[in-house]
Design a protein around this motif. Structure first.
Motif, PDB file in Angstrom:
ATOM      1  N   SER A  84      39.255  43.982  38.102  1.00  0.00           N
ATOM      2  CA  SER A  84      38.331  44.748  37.263  1.00  0.00           C
ATOM      3  C   SER A  84      37.961  43.995  35.993  1.00  0.00           C
ATOM      4  N   ASN A  85      38.864  43.187  35.454  1.00  0.00           N
ATOM      5  CA  ASN A  85      38.544  42.410  34.257  1.00  0.00           C
ATOM      6  C   ASN A  85      37.484  41.361  34.556  1.00  0.00           C
ATOM      7  N   ALA A  86      37.583  40.761  35.738  1.00  0.00           N
ATOM      8  CA  ALA A  86      36.569  39.790  36.150  1.00  0.00           C
ATOM      9  C   ALA A  86      35.223  40.484  36.345  1.00  0.00           C
ATOM     10  N   SER A  87      35.246  41.704  36.882  1.00  0.00           N
ATOM     11  CA  SER A  87      34.006  42.473  37.054  1.00  0.00           C
ATOM     12  C   SER A  87      33.369  42.765  35.705  1.00  0.00           C
ATOM     13  N   ASP A 144      34.190  48.743  39.452  1.00  0.00           N
ATOM     14  CA  ASP A 144      35.556  48.578  38.935  1.00  0.00           C
ATOM     15  C   ASP A 144      35.517  48.220  37.457  1.00  0.00           C
ATOM     16  N   VAL A 145      35.701  49.245  36.622  1.00  0.00           N
ATOM     17  CA  VAL A 145      35.730  49.079  35.173  1.00  0.00           C
ATOM     18  C   VAL A 145      37.187  49.044  34.729  1.00  0.00           C
ATOM     19  N   PRO A 146      37.591  48.072  33.898  1.00  0.00           N
ATOM     20  CA  PRO A 146      38.989  48.029  33.445  1.00  0.00           C
ATOM     21  C   PRO A 146      39.369  49.330  32.747  1.00  0.00           C
ATOM     22  N   THR A 147      40.469  49.893  33.127  1.00  0.00           N
ATOM     23  CA  THR A 147      40.860  51.187  32.561  1.00  0.00           C
ATOM     24  C   THR A 147      41.096  51.112  31.060  1.00  0.00           C
ATOM     25  N   GLU A 148      41.534  49.960  30.575  1.00  0.00           N
ATOM     26  CA  GLU A 148      41.791  49.840  29.144  1.00  0.00           C
ATOM     27  C   GLU A 148      40.496  49.829  28.319  1.00  0.00           C
ATOM     28  N   GLU A 149      39.370  49.612  28.973  1.00  0.00           N
ATOM     29  CA  GLU A 149      38.088  49.585  28.269  1.00  0.00           C
ATOM     30  C   GLU A 149      37.439  50.965  28.178  1.00  0.00           C
ATOM     31  N   SER A 184      43.958  47.638  41.508  1.00  0.00           N
ATOM     32  CA  SER A 184      42.654  47.896  40.902  1.00  0.00           C
ATOM     33  C   SER A 184      42.702  49.285  40.314  1.00  0.00           C
ATOM     34  N   GLY A 185      41.774  49.552  39.379  1.00  0.00           N
ATOM     35  CA  GLY A 185      41.746  50.863  38.754  1.00  0.00           C
ATOM     36  C   GLY A 185      43.102  51.228  38.157  1.00  0.00           C
TER      37      GLY A 185
END
Length: 539
Positions: free
Chosen positions: A250-253, A267-272, A393-394
């Motif tokens: 997800s970070n690469a996405s 896939d969005v990084p959850t921390e964002e 992921s996620g």
């Protein structure tokens, strides 16, 4: 045979990767003229054979590559697809579909009703081992014989090139939804028979009939689908191509989105997520689906329902959904969650277990410990290290780490194994796990879509749950024409599987994604799919 088919597909894909990373191309032609939409919806798909796919990411690609007899429109309603009209007999047993004039495959050859006959019989072929076979065709007359190898017993007949007649053994009010489901996409007989399993890997042999067609596939990198000029509604397609970026991290996405490499990411990084709450390019939408845990019921100690009960009761679903998942999911108290419709049109969940739900929102450690002690493992004594398998992921890894802590309260040691997506789903389906992250998103709104997962012979029954009482309830639901009796049978089936702790529901899904405001004409469905085929990009 299913293992063999999947292993051949994966082996072929890995072989392609070994060839210096060169793209597999259908021809030396340049990319299609026109605008290209660059998206990320997942990593390498396990398969893009419509008969074999059971994953949302693969399904999202398939609905752009193939078109069934019917489709689902922007409002979630059944609409004409390859068939321009259809009707049913008065008793609901005979469905007749009338195909459009002049349908063709992406290679320009004619597509007829006989192609659907071949494709639907192929789904029943035990050598193909399609995981959805029973779900989508189990109600068709002759299915029981077809699944044993007598494919011609299936009552699917082409009366002529444009007329397909399907005879059911019991009325199925949602059969139109099945006729719009990707598993029942047509595949070209000559191509499949000439190329075997490899037909769905090589763009040069990937003949389809949808708005787009594959022209380039670089495993681990991307798939290019160009506008199919032979699609019946090609004039409505504004994009020249779609680039499906095969990114698992997800970070690469997110990085690719920030740099402008992609226009849309699933896939969005959850921390964002906290920082994106006020971003008008960040979207959250409900879908019909449940995030749950499967246990391999053929392996000790998971063959003991009391152990399963203890694991379930020790979970704080409120904390998982609203804290760990930051409110992007909802805590699950039932297997069948919001959105699913009962036979009277009301929400199925409202009548489940008297409307009370089956599971507590918060952990009940006292009851969990009591169940584990009754099972013969007081304070976890005597239990081996348990193994939990998930893809990374996620929120999957975050949930896995939480389970380690929650079950530690019971005296259980949990080992977490992170595997790549391409390996994860076949491992789970083949029973090569103890406990695994699982989930299901609706293919159609009838609750049988999820309840069928736990039928003993269902190809998607990853936990290998087998209950004669459960099967009997589902048999009634499949065969009765009485709406009230069918509703009662489905509710009874959920009662049985929840009492058995056949799986462990955790949360109800929502989808969240980033999409540039310059993209117009797309829509997201309650089935967890994004429809890009009629999109346009503002200059």
């Amino acid at each position: 045979m299913k293992k063999k088919v999947l292993s051949l597909l994966l082996a072929a894909a890995m072989t392609v990767t070994a060839f210096s990373g060169l793209a597999i191309t259908a021809s030396a032609a340049d990319a299609a003229e026109g605008k290209q939409l660059s998206v990320q919806i997942g990593p390498n798909p396990e398969t893009l054979d419509p008969a074999l796919n059971s994953a949302v990411d693969g399904g999202n690609m398939l609905l752009h590559l193939f078109e069934c007899l019917l489709t689902v429109d922007q409002d979630g309603k059944i609409a004409p697809g390859q068939a321009e009209s259809w009707e049913t007999s008065e008793d609901g047993l005979v469905w007749t579909f009338h195909l459009r004039d002049g349908l063709t495959w992406s290679d320009g050859s004619a597509l007829t009703a006989n192609d659907f006959v071949y494709s639907w019989k192929r789904v029943c072929d035990p050598e193909v081992a399609a995981p959805y076979a029973e779900t989508v065709l189990g109600m068709v007359e002759g299915f029981d014989q077809a699944i044993e190898g007598d494919l011609d017993a299936l009552k699917v007949v082409a009366e002529d090139d444009q007329t397909l007649v399907v005879t059911l053994k019991a009325a199925c009010t949602y059969f139109d939804s099945l006729a719009a489901f990707a598993t029942l996409s047509p595949v070209q007989e000559a191509t499949v028979e000439a190329n075997g399993d490899a037909w769905a890997i090589e763009p040069s042999t990937y003949v389809s009939n949808g708005p787009f067609m594959i022209t380039e596939w670089v495993p681990g990198s991307h798939i290019i689908t160009e506008k199919n000029p032979n699609y019946w509604n090609a004039d409505a397609i504004k994009l020249g191509s779609i680039k499906w970026n095969l990114i698992e991290d997800s970070n690469a996405s997110y990085s690719a989105y920030q740099t402008g490499e992609v226009d849309f990411i699933k896939d969005v990084p959850t921390e964002e997520i906290p920082s994106l709450s006020d971003n008008d390019e960040f979207h959250v939408d409900t879908i019909m689906g449940t995030y749950y845990l499967s246990m391999n019921l053929n392996v000790e100690p998971f063959d003991n329902p009391l152990v399963r009960k203890a694991l379930s009761l020790a979970i704080d679903r409120e904390y998982i959904a609203n804290t760990l998942m930051q409110g992007t999911y909802s805590p699950a108290t039932n297997f069948i969650g919001p959105g699913w419709r009962d036979t009277d049109g009301n929400a199925f969940v409202d009548a489940a277990n008297g409307g009370e739900g089956y599971l507590p929102l918060n952990a009940d450690l006292e009851a969990a410990k009591a169940a584990l002690e009754e099972a013969g493992y007081p304070n976890g004594e005597g239990l081996p290290v348990l193994h939990y398998t998930t893809n990374d992921s996620g929120y999957h890894k975050t949930v896995a780490e939480y389970l380690q802590q929650a079950w530690k309260e019971l005296g259980i040691t949990l080992d977490v194994q992170i595997v790549e997506w391409s390996s994860f789903t076949p491992m789970r389906r083949n029973g090569e796990y103890e406990i695994a992250r699982n989930g299901w998103v609706a293919d159609y709104s009838d609750p049988s879509n999820m309840l069928d997962l736990l039928y003993s012979s269902n190809g998607n029954n990853d936990g290998k749950y087998a209950s004669a009482d459960y099967d009997a309830a589902m048999d009634i639901a499949r065969s009765t024409a009485d709406a009230a009796e069918r509703s009662e049978a489905m509710h009874k089936a959920e009662d049985i599987m929840m009492a058995d702790y056949a799986c462990i529901p955790v949360a109800y899904y929502n989808d969240f994604w980033l999409q540039r405001n310059t993209i117009k004409g797309t829509w997201h469905s309650g089935y967890g799919y994004w429809y890009f085929m009629y999109a346009d990009i503002e200059e």
